[in-house]
Design a protein around this motif. Structure first.
Motif, PDB file in Angstrom:
ATOM      1  N   ALA A 162       0.836  -1.209   0.000  1.00 49.51           N
ATOM      2  CA  ALA A 162       0.000   0.000   0.000  1.00 49.51           C
ATOM      3  C   ALA A 162       0.864   1.251   0.000  1.00 49.51           C
ATOM      4  N   LEU A 163       1.945   1.221   0.793  1.00 52.10           N
ATOM      5  CA  LEU A 163       2.862   2.367   0.821  1.00 52.10           C
ATOM      6  C   LEU A 163       3.542   2.550  -0.535  1.00 52.10           C
ATOM      7  N   ILE A 164       3.939   1.440  -1.137  1.00 51.77           N
ATOM      8  CA  ILE A 164       4.609   1.523  -2.447  1.00 51.77           C
ATOM      9  C   ILE A 164       3.640   2.034  -3.511  1.00 51.77           C
ATOM     10  N   GLU A 165       2.387   1.620  -3.432  1.00 53.28           N
ATOM     11  CA  GLU A 165       1.388   2.117  -4.383  1.00 53.28           C
ATOM     12  C   GLU A 165       1.193   3.622  -4.211  1.00 53.28           C
ATOM     13  N   ASN A 166       1.131   4.065  -2.957  1.00 54.88           N
ATOM     14  CA  ASN A 166       1.033   5.510  -2.699  1.00 54.88           C
ATOM     15  C   ASN A 166       2.259   6.241  -3.225  1.00 54.88           C
ATOM     16  N   LEU A 167       3.420   5.596  -3.085  1.00 57.93           N
ATOM     17  CA  LEU A 167       4.664   6.185  -3.589  1.00 57.93           C
ATOM     18  C   LEU A 167       4.617   6.316  -5.106  1.00 57.93           C
ATOM     19  N   ASN A 168       4.081   5.299  -5.787  1.00 54.09           N
ATOM     20  CA  ASN A 168       3.969   5.353  -7.247  1.00 54.09           C
ATOM     21  C   ASN A 168       3.095   6.516  -7.698  1.00 54.09           C
ATOM     22  N   VAL A 169       1.966   6.690  -7.003  1.00 49.88           N
ATOM     23  CA  VAL A 169       1.062   7.788  -7.343  1.00 49.88           C
ATOM     24  C   VAL A 169       1.746   9.130  -7.105  1.00 49.88           C
ATOM     25  N   ALA A 170       2.429   9.239  -5.955  1.00 55.91           N
ATOM     26  CA  ALA A 170       3.112  10.492  -5.629  1.00 55.91           C
ATOM     27  C   ALA A 170       4.224  10.788  -6.631  1.00 55.91           C
ATOM     28  N   TYR A 171       4.944   9.752  -7.045  1.00 55.58           N
ATOM     29  CA  TYR A 171       6.030   9.910  -8.025  1.00 55.58           C
ATOM     30  C   TYR A 171       5.472  10.432  -9.352  1.00 55.58           C
ATOM     31  N   THR A 172       4.354   9.858  -9.789  1.00 50.76           N
ATOM     32  CA  THR A 172       3.731  10.291 -11.041  1.00 50.76           C
ATOM     33  C   THR A 172       3.288  11.752 -10.958  1.00 50.76           C
ATOM     34  N   ARG A 173       2.753  12.145  -9.794  1.00 59.34           N
ATOM     35  CA  ARG A 173       2.300  13.521  -9.625  1.00 59.34           C
ATOM     36  C   ARG A 173       3.480  14.499  -9.582  1.00 59.34           C
ATOM     37  N   VAL A 174       4.605  14.062  -9.047  1.00 60.91           N
ATOM     38  CA  VAL A 174       5.797  14.914  -9.058  1.00 60.91           C
ATOM     39  C   VAL A 174       6.263  15.139 -10.493  1.00 60.91           C
ATOM     40  N   LEU A 175       6.259  14.085 -11.291  1.00 59.17           N
ATOM     41  CA  LEU A 175       6.646  14.231 -12.699  1.00 59.17           C
ATOM     42  C   LEU A 175       5.692  15.184 -13.421  1.00 59.17           C
ATOM     43  N   ALA A 176       4.401  15.060 -13.129  1.00 58.13           N
ATOM     44  CA  ALA A 176       3.404  15.905 -13.793  1.00 58.13           C
ATOM     45  C   ALA A 176       3.486  17.358 -13.346  1.00 58.13           C
ATOM     46  N   ALA A 177       4.041  17.579 -12.143  1.00 61.05           N
ATOM     47  CA  ALA A 177       4.098  18.938 -11.593  1.00 61.05           C
ATOM     48  C   ALA A 177       5.368  19.693 -11.975  1.00 61.05           C
ATOM     49  N   GLN A 178       6.239  19.081 -12.752  1.00 62.39           N
ATOM     50  CA  GLN A 178       7.467  19.761 -13.150  1.00 62.39           C
ATOM     51  C   GLN A 178       7.150  21.068 -13.871  1.00 62.39           C
ATOM     52  N   GLY A 179       7.806  22.141 -13.450  1.00 63.08           N
ATOM     53  CA  GLY A 179       7.579  23.439 -14.064  1.00 63.08           C
ATOM     54  C   GLY A 179       6.472  24.243 -13.419  1.00 63.08           C
ATOM     55  N   LYS A 180       5.765  23.646 -12.452  1.00 61.52           N
ATOM     56  CA  LYS A 180       4.694  24.356 -11.741  1.00 61.52           C
ATOM     57  C   LYS A 180       5.237  24.795 -10.390  1.00 61.52           C
ATOM     58  N   PHE A 181       5.523  26.076 -10.256  1.00 57.27           N
ATOM     59  CA  PHE A 181       6.250  26.547  -9.075  1.00 57.27           C
ATOM     60  C   PHE A 181       5.420  26.491  -7.794  1.00 57.27           C
ATOM     61  N   VAL A 182       4.097  26.366  -7.903  1.00 55.83           N
ATOM     62  CA  VAL A 182       3.259  26.239  -6.703  1.00 55.83           C
ATOM     63  C   VAL A 182       2.988  24.776  -6.385  1.00 55.83           C
ATOM     64  N   ALA A 183       2.632  24.002  -7.387  1.00 60.01           N
ATOM     65  CA  ALA A 183       2.244  22.608  -7.165  1.00 60.01           C
ATOM     66  C   ALA A 183       3.435  21.708  -6.835  1.00 60.01           C
ATOM     67  N   LEU A 184       4.589  21.962  -7.458  1.00 63.57           N
ATOM     68  CA  LEU A 184       5.728  21.054  -7.301  1.00 63.57           C
ATOM     69  C   LEU A 184       6.179  20.874  -5.851  1.00 63.57           C
ATOM     70  N   PRO A 185       6.379  21.953  -5.053  1.00 62.94           N
ATOM     71  CA  PRO A 185       6.814  21.733  -3.664  1.00 62.94           C
ATOM     72  C   PRO A 185       5.855  20.869  -2.865  1.00 62.94           C
ATOM     73  N   ALA A 186       4.557  21.072  -3.058  1.00 68.18           N
ATOM     74  CA  ALA A 186       3.568  20.286  -2.319  1.00 68.18           C
ATOM     75  C   ALA A 186       3.617  18.824  -2.718  1.00 68.18           C
TER      76      ALA A 186
END
Length: 327
Positions: free
Chosen positions: A7-31
């Motif tokens: 479950a933790l690894i699945e959450n990590l996968n989702v978070a990793y994908t969202r970090v990739l998608a947030a590249q270049g977004k100066f507000v969303a990326l830190p969160a």
């Protein structure tokens, strides 16, 4: 146990994908980075507990194909966090936890399986990154694509960068590294008796006290709310804050009265609270100034603190590590 790790690894996968998608977004990326780091912090704490438990459970969790620890390790190695969060101690701690698990697996005779798992996981992440960079776009959308258009628009709206009006004016730029001495490694924090943020980022807790008179247990409000670290995170001189003084570290007395929630004010004026210049009506009466009690908070002050806290041999080791970091 295996379900919890998965479950933790699945959450990590989702978070990793969202970090990739947030590249270049100066507000969303830190969160998104802080969300990912919080999951790494949970894995960092869980892995050592598994090593000290039953051997059969250890084999179930990490043995066989060794894919779980290999996946986490490969993901960590592929991460390129912003300068704001690159020194976060949860990343370093999870790397160490993975190394400990891998050592045990090698001792169990699973070195070949571990090596293959690492190669496979790295390849999967490389392919995923390429797919993110070069998504296949169809010039003639199908009927199914037309049906899915509305949900996609909803997702795009949900993930859109917040408007300028909603941006925290105190948030630091993602390109700004933490102030010198703000991040303290766990071992040094224990030796020096330095209190660090309870969320695990490794930064010193903010100096001063809360409205209720308790010491702060996080580094800044940005980190506490899962958003970008604040501009003053790690820069506030402890001598400039305290009971009755502005929490922003300007050294002035807090304004009299109460805020809209009925709580006593904890800043000197609105301008200071928003990271701007002081209001014209902000009083200097009773303020700490550079020529009274204040002391400049910088590299010299930090090393002076370390020298007065650590024994001579440990201070020598500390200086040697600092030299290695500068090279």
């Amino acid at each position: 146990e295996a379900e919890k790790v998965d479950a933790l690894i699945e959450n990590l996968n989702v978070a990793y994908t969202r970090v990739l998608a947030a590249q270049g977004k100066f507000v969303a990326l830190p969160a998104e980075e802080l969300n990912l780091l919080s999951i790494l912090g949970q894995l960092r704490d869980y892995f050592p507990q598994s090593l000290s438990g039953d051997r059969d459970i250890l084999v179930e969790l990490f043995g066989g194909s060794c894919h779980r620890v290999a996946h986490v390790q490969a993901m960590i190695e592929s991460l390129e966090l912003s300068p704001m969060n690159a020194s976060d101690q949860r990343l370093r701690g999870c790397t160490g936890a993975c190394a400990s698990v891998k050592e045990v697996l090698v001792d169990m005779g699973l070195s070949d399986a571990l090596r293959k798992a690492m190669e496979d996981e790295k390849k999967v992440l490389i392919d995923k990154a390429k797919a993110e960079e070069n998504p296949e776009v169809s010039t003639e959308p199908t009927a199914e694509a037309a049906v899915e258009a509305t949900p996609q628009l909803e997702v795009a709206a949900r993930d859109a960068e917040p408007s300028v009006d909603s941006v925290d004016p105190l948030a630091a730029s993602i390109h700004v590294r933490p102030a010198l001495g703000a991040v303290v490694e766990e071992e040094w924090a224990q030796l020096m008796g330095v209190a660090t943020c309870k969320l695990g980022c490794g930064r010193r807790v903010a100096p001063g006290i809360t409205r209720s008179g308790k010491n702060f247990d996080t580094c800044c409000r940005g980190c506490a709310t899962g958003k970008a670290h604040h501009k003053l995170c790690g820069l506030i001189d402890p001598k400039m804050v305290g009971e009755g003084r502005c929490k922003m570290g300007c050294g002035r007395r807090v304004a009299e009265g109460f805020d809209r929630k009925g709580l006593s004010r904890d800043t000197c004026c609105r301008g200071c609270a928003e990271g701007e210049h002081h209001d014209d009506t902000c009083s200097l009466v009773g303020a700490i100034t550079d020529d009274t009690e204040a002391k400049e908070c910088g590299e010299r002050a930090f090393f002076t603190e370390v020298k007065t806290t650590l024994p001579e041999k440990q201070f020598g080791r500390f200086l040697e590590q600092c030299r290695m970091l500068r090279e």
